[in-house]
Design an enzyme around this catalytic site. Sequence first.
Site, PDB file in Angstrom:
ATOM      1  N   LYS A   1       4.690   9.723  14.348  1.00 29.14           N
ATOM      2  CA  LYS A   1       5.788  10.206  13.637  1.00 29.14           C
ATOM      3  C   LYS A   1       6.848  10.319  13.862  1.00 29.14           C
ATOM      4  O   LYS A   1       7.688  11.919  14.040  1.00 29.14           O
ATOM      5  CB  LYS A   1       5.568  10.692  11.537  1.00 29.14           C
ATOM      6  CG  LYS A   1       7.081   9.982  11.568  1.00 29.14           C
ATOM      7  CD  LYS A   1       6.639  10.168  10.057  1.00 29.14           C
ATOM      8  CE  LYS A   1       8.339   9.828   9.007  1.00 29.14           C
ATOM      9  NZ  LYS A   1       8.764   8.272   9.012  1.00 29.14           N
TER      10      LYS A   1
HETATM   11  N1  PMP Z   1       6.456   3.061   8.376  1.00 32.10           N
HETATM   12  C1  PMP Z   1       7.165   3.835   9.030  1.00 32.10           C
HETATM   13  C2  PMP Z   1       7.850   3.443  10.276  1.00 32.10           C
HETATM   14  C3  PMP Z   1       8.276   4.653   8.609  1.00 32.10           C
HETATM   15  O1  PMP Z   1       8.587   5.726   9.047  1.00 32.10           O
HETATM   16  C4  PMP Z   1       7.919   5.198   7.164  1.00 32.10           C
HETATM   17  C5  PMP Z   1       8.470   6.066   6.457  1.00 32.10           C
HETATM   18  N2  PMP Z   1       7.521   7.553   7.021  1.00 32.10           N
HETATM   19  C6  PMP Z   1       6.582   4.519   6.420  1.00 32.10           C
HETATM   20  C7  PMP Z   1       5.871   3.014   7.005  1.00 32.10           C
HETATM   21  C8  PMP Z   1       6.463   4.698   5.083  1.00 32.10           C
HETATM   22  O2  PMP Z   1       5.511   5.944   5.355  1.00 32.10           O
HETATM   23  P1  PMP Z   1       5.424   7.132   3.838  1.00 32.10           P
HETATM   24  O3  PMP Z   1       4.753   6.005   2.811  1.00 32.10           O
HETATM   25  O4  PMP Z   1       4.456   7.797   3.966  1.00 32.10           O
HETATM   26  O5  PMP Z   1       6.740   7.110   3.433  1.00 32.10           O
END
Ligand code: PMP
Length: 310
Positions: free
Chosen positions: A156
């Site tokens: 991320k």
């Molecule tokens: N994909 C991407 C590219 C994201 O930025 C996010 C948000 N963090 C998610 C999926 C969903 O992840 P999460 O459920 O951990 O927020």
Amino acid sequence: MKPQHTWMNGRIVPWDESRIHVNSDALLRGASVFEGLRAYRSADGGDLLLFRVHDHMHRLFGTSMRFLRMRSAYGPVELVQGVIDLLRANEVHDDAHARVVVYFDETEWGRELDAPTGAYVLAFERPQSPKVRTGVRVTLSPWRRLSDNAMSPRVKASANYLNSRVAMVDARVKGYDTALLLNDRGKVSEGPGQNVFLVRDGVLITPRKTDAILEGVTRATVMELAAARDVRVEEREVDPTELYVADELFFAGTAVEVQPIVEIDGYQVGDGTMGALTGRLQTAYFDLVRGRTAAPDGWCTPVYGQRVAV
Ligand code: PMP
């Protein structure tokens, strides 16, 4: 309205004094990593609950920072405490969104291996979007999701979100709410900041962790909620045409929560409103995050009730 404070490098700082230097690697190369968190007003109204904050920290430290060989003066416990301290300092009592960012600071030319880092937290009140009920209209993006061989979406990293931004802005210019991206093999990956699920013949389907996606916390939560309701869950490669013929489609992510997709490229999904299984999973999700139903240990961290368990 702007929040009053941020948390920066161990201190609560006034919003307008929260700065990093223009010479930081975070700015030049997008060399920072982050997590988006949500805090929910509890069903009994008595507290604010941070959802799966330890799992977010696990991804931050165990995947994103580890891959980028990033060290931080602040560990997961201190950052969670930072989020709590900031929500308290900003006197947030309603649904909120927080961002935890660890960044590479000013780095001398050629000294990347021992580049200094910093960390900050932002927190905003964020009421639920009406689109959680009405759903969104999406388009398959002409832009591919980054590939694991270039810069993995599993990490991320802020720089990855330029790929997301380009796809999202393109979709908005074309009149859609947001985009869905294919990976470099032409299979479905995810949205710009959210994972995607399909329902076909009663089976819940989502792309695999090796299909160029972020390994979402909400994705994992939804899969558990479905399995607990005896819904068959398949993690597998998804063809683009499957999106156009799905019975139900929805996004899952911390920010978008469980959000129905009601149209994709002019194909109406189901009857154009939230599907039945999507609705059941959405209700289960909100019951969980607001502490209405029992959650596994550590999933709902009270902001006002107690200090963080070490
Ligand atoms: N994909 C991407 C590219 C994201 O930025 C996010 C948000 N963090 C998610 C999926 C969903 O992840 P999460 O459920 O951990 O927020």
